[in-house]
Design a protein around this motif. Structure first.
Motif, PDB file in Angstrom:
ATOM      1  N   THR B 346       0.831  -1.199   0.000  1.00  0.00           N
ATOM      2  CA  THR B 346       0.000   0.000   0.000  1.00  0.00           C
ATOM      3  C   THR B 346       0.865   1.249   0.000  1.00  0.00           C
ATOM      4  O   THR B 346       0.346   2.352  -0.018  1.00  0.00           O
ATOM      5  N   MET B 347       2.191   1.075   0.048  1.00  0.00           N
ATOM      6  CA  MET B 347       3.115   2.213   0.124  1.00  0.00           C
ATOM      7  C   MET B 347       2.795   3.108   1.320  1.00  0.00           C
ATOM      8  O   MET B 347       2.363   4.260   1.163  1.00  0.00           O
ATOM      9  N   PRO B 348       2.968   2.574   2.508  1.00  0.00           N
ATOM     10  CA  PRO B 348       2.623   3.317   3.718  1.00  0.00           C
ATOM     11  C   PRO B 348       3.502   4.556   3.901  1.00  0.00           C
ATOM     12  O   PRO B 348       4.624   4.582   3.411  1.00  0.00           O
ATOM     13  N   MET B 349       2.981   5.557   4.574  1.00  0.00           N
ATOM     14  CA  MET B 349       3.724   6.807   4.734  1.00  0.00           C
ATOM     15  C   MET B 349       3.948   7.207   6.195  1.00  0.00           C
ATOM     16  O   MET B 349       4.215   8.373   6.476  1.00  0.00           O
ATOM     17  N   VAL B 350       3.796   6.262   7.102  1.00  0.00           N
ATOM     18  CA  VAL B 350       4.271   6.489   8.464  1.00  0.00           C
ATOM     19  C   VAL B 350       5.418   5.509   8.651  1.00  0.00           C
ATOM     20  O   VAL B 350       5.207   4.302   8.609  1.00  0.00           O
ATOM     21  N   TRP B 351       6.633   6.045   8.780  1.00  0.00           N
ATOM     22  CA  TRP B 351       7.812   5.179   8.802  1.00  0.00           C
ATOM     23  C   TRP B 351       8.389   5.117  10.208  1.00  0.00           C
ATOM     24  O   TRP B 351       8.085   5.963  11.057  1.00  0.00           O
ATOM     25  N   TYR B 352       9.241   4.120  10.425  1.00  0.00           N
ATOM     26  CA  TYR B 352       9.760   3.883  11.769  1.00  0.00           C
ATOM     27  C   TYR B 352      11.276   3.741  11.757  1.00  0.00           C
ATOM     28  O   TYR B 352      11.833   3.113  10.861  1.00  0.00           O
ATOM     29  N   ILE B 353      11.917   4.321  12.778  1.00  0.00           N
ATOM     30  CA  ILE B 353      13.326   4.035  13.001  1.00  0.00           C
ATOM     31  C   ILE B 353      13.363   2.839  13.950  1.00  0.00           C
ATOM     32  O   ILE B 353      12.887   2.933  15.076  1.00  0.00           O
ATOM     33  N   PRO B 354      13.841   1.681  13.490  1.00  0.00           N
ATOM     34  CA  PRO B 354      13.762   0.488  14.338  1.00  0.00           C
ATOM     35  C   PRO B 354      14.583   0.663  15.608  1.00  0.00           C
ATOM     36  O   PRO B 354      15.566   1.394  15.617  1.00  0.00           O
ATOM     37  N   PRO B 355      14.184   0.013  16.679  1.00  0.00           N
ATOM     38  CA  PRO B 355      14.849   0.229  17.958  1.00  0.00           C
ATOM     39  C   PRO B 355      16.161  -0.545  18.050  1.00  0.00           C
ATOM     40  O   PRO B 355      16.228  -1.717  17.679  1.00  0.00           O
ATOM     41  N   LEU B 356      17.181   0.134  18.531  1.00  0.00           N
ATOM     42  CA  LEU B 356      18.458  -0.522  18.779  1.00  0.00           C
ATOM     43  C   LEU B 356      18.456  -1.158  20.167  1.00  0.00           C
ATOM     44  O   LEU B 356      19.299  -1.981  20.496  1.00  0.00           O
ATOM     45  N   SER B 357      17.477  -0.753  20.978  1.00  0.00           N
ATOM     46  CA  SER B 357      17.543  -1.145  22.382  1.00  0.00           C
ATOM     47  C   SER B 357      17.576  -2.652  22.631  1.00  0.00           C
ATOM     48  O   SER B 357      18.271  -3.082  23.545  1.00  0.00           O
ATOM     49  N   PRO B 358      16.892  -3.503  21.844  1.00  0.00           N
ATOM     50  CA  PRO B 358      17.022  -4.939  22.123  1.00  0.00           C
ATOM     51  C   PRO B 358      18.477  -5.385  22.062  1.00  0.00           C
ATOM     52  O   PRO B 358      18.915  -6.230  22.844  1.00  0.00           O
ATOM     53  N   VAL B 359      19.234  -4.778  21.122  1.00  0.00           N
ATOM     54  CA  VAL B 359      20.646  -5.140  20.980  1.00  0.00           C
ATOM     55  C   VAL B 359      21.450  -4.569  22.136  1.00  0.00           C
ATOM     56  O   VAL B 359      22.237  -5.272  22.787  1.00  0.00           O
ATOM     57  N   VAL B 360      21.233  -3.289  22.414  1.00  0.00           N
ATOM     58  CA  VAL B 360      21.984  -2.641  23.487  1.00  0.00           C
ATOM     59  C   VAL B 360      21.761  -3.373  24.812  1.00  0.00           C
ATOM     60  O   VAL B 360      22.702  -3.614  25.575  1.00  0.00           O
ATOM     61  N   ASP B 361      20.503  -3.737  25.053  1.00  0.00           N
ATOM     62  CA  ASP B 361      20.202  -4.400  26.325  1.00  0.00           C
ATOM     63  C   ASP B 361      20.991  -5.690  26.486  1.00  0.00           C
ATOM     64  O   ASP B 361      21.525  -5.976  27.555  1.00  0.00           O
ATOM     65  N   VAL B 362      21.055  -6.464  25.421  1.00  0.00           N
ATOM     66  CA  VAL B 362      21.775  -7.734  25.518  1.00  0.00           C
ATOM     67  C   VAL B 362      23.253  -7.477  25.804  1.00  0.00           C
ATOM     68  O   VAL B 362      23.856  -8.098  26.675  1.00  0.00           O
ATOM     69  N   VAL B 363      23.835  -6.522  25.086  1.00  0.00           N
ATOM     70  CA  VAL B 363      25.259  -6.241  25.300  1.00  0.00           C
ATOM     71  C   VAL B 363      25.487  -5.806  26.735  1.00  0.00           C
ATOM     72  O   VAL B 363      26.404  -6.266  27.413  1.00  0.00           O
ATOM     73  N   LYS B 364      24.570  -4.951  27.206  1.00  0.00           N
ATOM     74  CA  LYS B 364      24.710  -4.449  28.569  1.00  0.00           C
ATOM     75  C   LYS B 364      24.580  -5.595  29.573  1.00  0.00           C
ATOM     76  O   LYS B 364      25.355  -5.700  30.524  1.00  0.00           O
ATOM     77  N   ASP B 365      23.610  -6.466  29.353  1.00  0.00           N
ATOM     78  CA  ASP B 365      23.364  -7.550  30.297  1.00  0.00           C
ATOM     79  C   ASP B 365      24.535  -8.515  30.389  1.00  0.00           C
ATOM     80  O   ASP B 365      24.733  -9.165  31.405  1.00  0.00           O
ATOM     81  N   THR B 366      25.275  -8.636  29.295  1.00  0.00           N
ATOM     82  CA  THR B 366      26.403  -9.557  29.357  1.00  0.00           C
ATOM     83  C   THR B 366      27.628  -8.882  29.937  1.00  0.00           C
ATOM     84  O   THR B 366      28.717  -9.443  29.931  1.00  0.00           O
ATOM     85  N   GLY B 367      27.476  -7.665  30.413  1.00  0.00           N
ATOM     86  CA  GLY B 367      28.570  -6.999  31.100  1.00  0.00           C
ATOM     87  C   GLY B 367      29.551  -6.309  30.180  1.00  0.00           C
ATOM     88  O   GLY B 367      30.598  -5.848  30.603  1.00  0.00           O
ATOM     89  N   HIS B 368      29.213  -6.198  28.920  1.00  0.00           N
ATOM     90  CA  HIS B 368      30.119  -5.519  27.994  1.00  0.00           C
ATOM     91  C   HIS B 368      29.749  -4.055  27.853  1.00  0.00           C
ATOM     92  O   HIS B 368      28.670  -3.635  28.251  1.00  0.00           O
ATOM     93  N   ASP B 369      30.655  -3.288  27.257  1.00  0.00           N
ATOM     94  CA  ASP B 369      30.430  -1.870  27.054  1.00  0.00           C
ATOM     95  C   ASP B 369      29.426  -1.680  25.916  1.00  0.00           C
ATOM     96  O   ASP B 369      29.726  -1.990  24.758  1.00  0.00           O
TER      97      ASP B 369
END
Ligand code: SF4
Ligand code: SF4
Lengths: 249, 553
Positions: B346-369
């Motif tokens: 349908t060629m939608p016109m509300v776009w999204y910047i996907p969240p990085l947070s799932p990735v950041v959270d995992v890195v943080k949880d494993t104790g890395h920077d």
């Protein structure tokens, strides 16, 4: 009395029908809708609604043929009244049964599904009562009168149909109706009452059959000032009597 | 080339806290009426989750949007003939139970209950049937992954990765997805409407339902793959998100954007070539649809495009607004925004910047920077689950574009840390994602700091079009009453007045976008006045009371 019932009433009803529709279209486009209740209940509607509507389409077509085409025309085509009769019954009875069964399912659904019943206005109830009676009387005339021929044979194409056409040629022949069997008289009278109610009920949606859909392009573009004063929500000035029927409740 | 302007939105999902403020304010503004109790033009769903209405993304079930069949684009639910043949009852319409049965509470028992040992209870009553109900589903039943073992596992977007995503509370990832109507370039809702009541506005691309022409056939509800057309069960007409057109027309953002707590929404114009839309929507491979849609957009910097825009009657300030549009920047210049479900075509016109947070959270949880670019890049490469899930949402399952966006966001995170800590910025970080340091900084500003006026670039209404503003009730209030010559009707009559609403909204907008009252332009009545909300209550500063002249107005 004959003049009143078979001349005055039809003309008044037809006038109300025509003027009513013009009025409703001009002042209540917002209320012009099917008022579907599918959101509340879908299972019964999926069966009842197509049955009723398609049956009704057949019935209406049958009426148009039976009432509008004079018997002499079909005779001229070499179709004997008897052959015509058989064809009419073969088409009319299934359509009629579909309409009656569909209507029964729909009324049952409306009565037993709480939300649907709650969304039913008084206006709807009166309309259903009249519509239901007209349909049942019509079926009775067909089955009892034409098929089983209770109380002798009556050829409506020499009576009711001629009278019906005479209304539109502005030379009404009320006497023809006065002679018709009671079932036919009641059916015709109530049908005219239904016509008079038509513009003020949800039946108006019949006139929105979206045939334009077949030819228009899929996407509709519209400029916001394409129709100044109307169009995209710039509604024409409202009048005092211009209350959408549905908000009055 | 047929240049058209489209009002579009981008949402930055990393910043959404799932507070539902947008939904509530939208509801208060637009759907707090009988008949629309269950309707949320804006809803915020927790992902993974079923969304609202339940499982709407499963198009095998709901038949929304377009599909390619025999090399041609067709409505999934069937074309014109099928629509008319099934007009007496829509074969694929969600029932109220698929949204949820709206309810209220029987508060009266609380007031009328006699003295008793136990507390009286206000029982829920259905707003549909009026009977007491047992509330067992609603628009946000699975909010914050509540009951996710039961619900989120049925998320259609987990298809193909369901075995990898473990719905255990500690191990799963989660983010919020606020949704409004997409105001598509190729809207299947409009195409499904037998009456032709749904239309796309030529000026700004907003998709609206003409309430006077809608006859309640309900085909649009099936047609929209995002299930963003709703049936008002009292009026019997379809209703949908209007992109707050009365506000947009006077240059202020939609209610959901205005009230967004995370300030994550951006509104602006995008120019596109209307002649190319169909061609792009018929791209064979689902994975190419994102690129195809990008190819439809036009660059307002291109002189050729500007010439064509002028020829198409797009006012100069609109083209100017398209150049400054934050939406255009995020979609086209930085390429960090992605469309939601391009595969619906349908060629939608509300776009999204996907969240990085799932990735950041995992890195943080494993104790890395979690701000180190290599850690983040490594995690994006190895953490296939969130990436594949995001790809199912935003790129029809193609992970490459999602990877690209996440890497840009990760790079920005690292690059900015050096700057914030006063270290020398490392230009190799933006270079690793193909960006210049300066552009990356600008992108950071737009994503993190942008002010009201940068987040919302909405060209204000045109005085010469003012008569057509849908917000105004009548055509021309002066001439309709025979005036228009002299000042018979008091000040300003006869002249072409700026509509009062426009004036009010402009003042409001200046007030909202200024950092202090002193910054307001000279003609703003509030300039120089003391803001009582921030006044410390001591002494009597200048401007505490309006001057006599002001007071006399
Ligand atoms: S998202 Fe909006 S414009 Fe697109 S098809 Fe659905 S209702 Fe229509
Ligand atoms: S108001 Fe903003 S932050 Fe809150 S849920 Fe809506 S989009 Fe998310």
């Amino acid at each position: 009395m004959t003049t009143f019932l078979w001349v005055i009433v039809p003309y008044v009803c037809l006038a109300v029908f025509v003027v009513g529709h013009v009025w409703r279209y001009r002042y209540d486009k917002f209320g012009w809708t099917t008022r579907s209740s599918q959101l509340y209940e879908s299972r019964l509607l999926r069966i009842g609604s197509p049955l009723f509507h398609l049956g009704m389409l057949g019935v209406v077509m049958g009426h148009v043929i039976g009432l509008v085409i004079p018997q002499v025309w079909t005779n001229a085509l070499g179709l004997s009244p008897h052959a015509y009769h058989v064809i009419a019954l073969a088409g009319g009875i299934p359509a009629g049964i579909a309409a009656v069964v569909g209507l029964a399912i729909l009324v049952y659904r409306r009565r037993t599904t709480g939300p649907v019943f709650r969304a039913t206005t008084v206006n709807d109830k009166v309309m259903y009562a009249v519509l239901g009676t007209v349909v049942v009387l019509g079926m009775w005339n067909t089955v009892a009168g034409s098929l089983l021929q209770f109380g002798g044979e009556y050829n409506y194409r020499e009576g009711v149909s001629v009278w019906f056409r005479s209304i539109f040629t502005l030379q009404p022949e009320p006497a023809l109706m006065a002679e018709a069997p009671l079932g036919f008289r009641l059916h015709a009278l109530l049908a005219f009452l239904l016509f008079a109610m038509w513009p003020f009920t949800r039946l108006v949606h019949v006139f929105s059959a979206p045939l334009g859909y077949l030819t228009r392009p899929y996407l509709v573009y519209r400029s916001k000032d394409a129709r100044p004063g109307r169009g995209t929500g710039n509604r024409a000035p409202q009048r005092g009597w211009d209350k959408p029927e549905l908000t009055r409740k | 080339m047929r240049v058209m302007a489209q009002m579009a939105m981008v949402m930055n999902l990393d910043k959404c806290i799932g507070c539902h403020t947008c939904s509530v304010t939208c509801k208060q503004a637009w759907t707090n009426r009988a008949g629309t109790e269950y309707v949320w033009f804006n809803n915020v769903e927790t992902r993974p989750g079923l969304g609202y209405p339940r499982g709407y993304e499963n198009q095998d079930e709901w038949q929304g949007g377009w599909v390619m069949k025999g090399g041609r684009l067709r409505l999934r639910a069937g074309g014109r003939l099928k629509k008319l043949a099934t007009i007496f009852s829509n074969p694929k319409m969600p029932s109220i139970q698929d949204y949820y049965e709206p309810w209220t509470y029987d508060y009266e028992t609380l007031l009328n209950a006699p003295a008793q040992k136990t507390f009286p209870v206000a029982r829920p009553h259905s707003l549909i049937s009026g009977k007491p109900i047992n509330v067992s589903w609603s628009a946000n039943w699975d909010d914050d992954l509540g009951g996710s073992r039961e619900h989120a596992v049925k998320d259609p977007m987990l298809k193909g990765i369901e075995d990898k995503v473990r719905m255990e509370f500690e191990k799963t990832f989660m983010f919020y997805l606020p949704r409004i109507c997409e105001h598509c370039l190729n809207p299947s809702c409009a195409a499904s409407c037998p009456s032709g009541a749904i239309y796309k506005r030529e000026e700004d691309g907003i998709v609206l339902v003409d309430q006077d022409r809608c006859r309640g056939w309900r085909m649009c509800i099936t047609g929209c793959p995002y299930k963003k057309v709703y049936f008002n069960h009292k009026t019997g007409k379809a209703e949908k998100c209007t992109f707050c057109y009365p506000r947009i027309e006077v240059g202020i953002p939609t209610v959901c954007s205005e009230t967004c707590v995370g300030r994550l929404r951006y509104i602006g114009l995008v120019l596109y070539d209307a002649d190319k839309v169909l061609e792009a929507a018929t791209t064979e491979d689902d994975h190419d649809l994102y690129e195809a849609q990008l190819g439809v957009f036009l660059d307002p910097e291109d002189p050729e495009v500007r010439r064509e825009a002028e020829r198409a009657g797009i006012p100069a300030d609109w083209v100017e607004a398209a150049r400054r549009s934050p939406v255009k920047k995020l979609i086209l210049d930085y390429r960090v925004a992605l469309p939601l479900h391009p595969e619906y075509r349908t060629m939608p016109m509300v776009w999204y910047i996907p969240p990085l947070s799932p990735v950041v959270d995992v890195v943080k949880d494993t104790g890395h920077d979690a701000e180190d670019v290599d850690n983040l890049f490594g995690a994006i490469d190895t953490l296939r689950i969130p990436v594949e899930y995001l790809a199912n949402l935003f790129t029809a399952g193609d992970v490459a574009p999602v990877d690209g966006v996440l890497r840009k966001l990760a790079a920005m995170r690292s690059y900015m840390r050096d700057i914030n800590l006063g270290r020398d910025p490392r230009d190799e970080i933006p270079a690793a994602v193909g960006m210049e340091g300066e552009a990356m900084y600008e992108m950071f500003r737009l994503l993190a700091l942008a002010k009201y006026s940068e987040r919302y670039v909405i060209p204000p209404a045109h005085a010469e079009q003012a008569h057509a503003l849908e917000e105004l009730a009548t055509e021309c209030s002066v001439s309709a009453y025979g005036g228009g010559q002299q000042d018979v009707f008091g000040e300003g009559s006869g002249a072409a007045p700026t509509p009062v609403a426009v004036e009010n909204f402009r003042v409001l907008q200046q007030t909202q976008s200024a950092d202090s009252l002193e910054q307001l332009p000279g003609d703003n009545p509030l300039r120089g006045r003391v803001n009582l909300l921030t006044w410390d209550g001591r002494g009597m500063p200048d401007g505490l009371f309006p001057s006599d002249r002001e007071a006399g107005r």
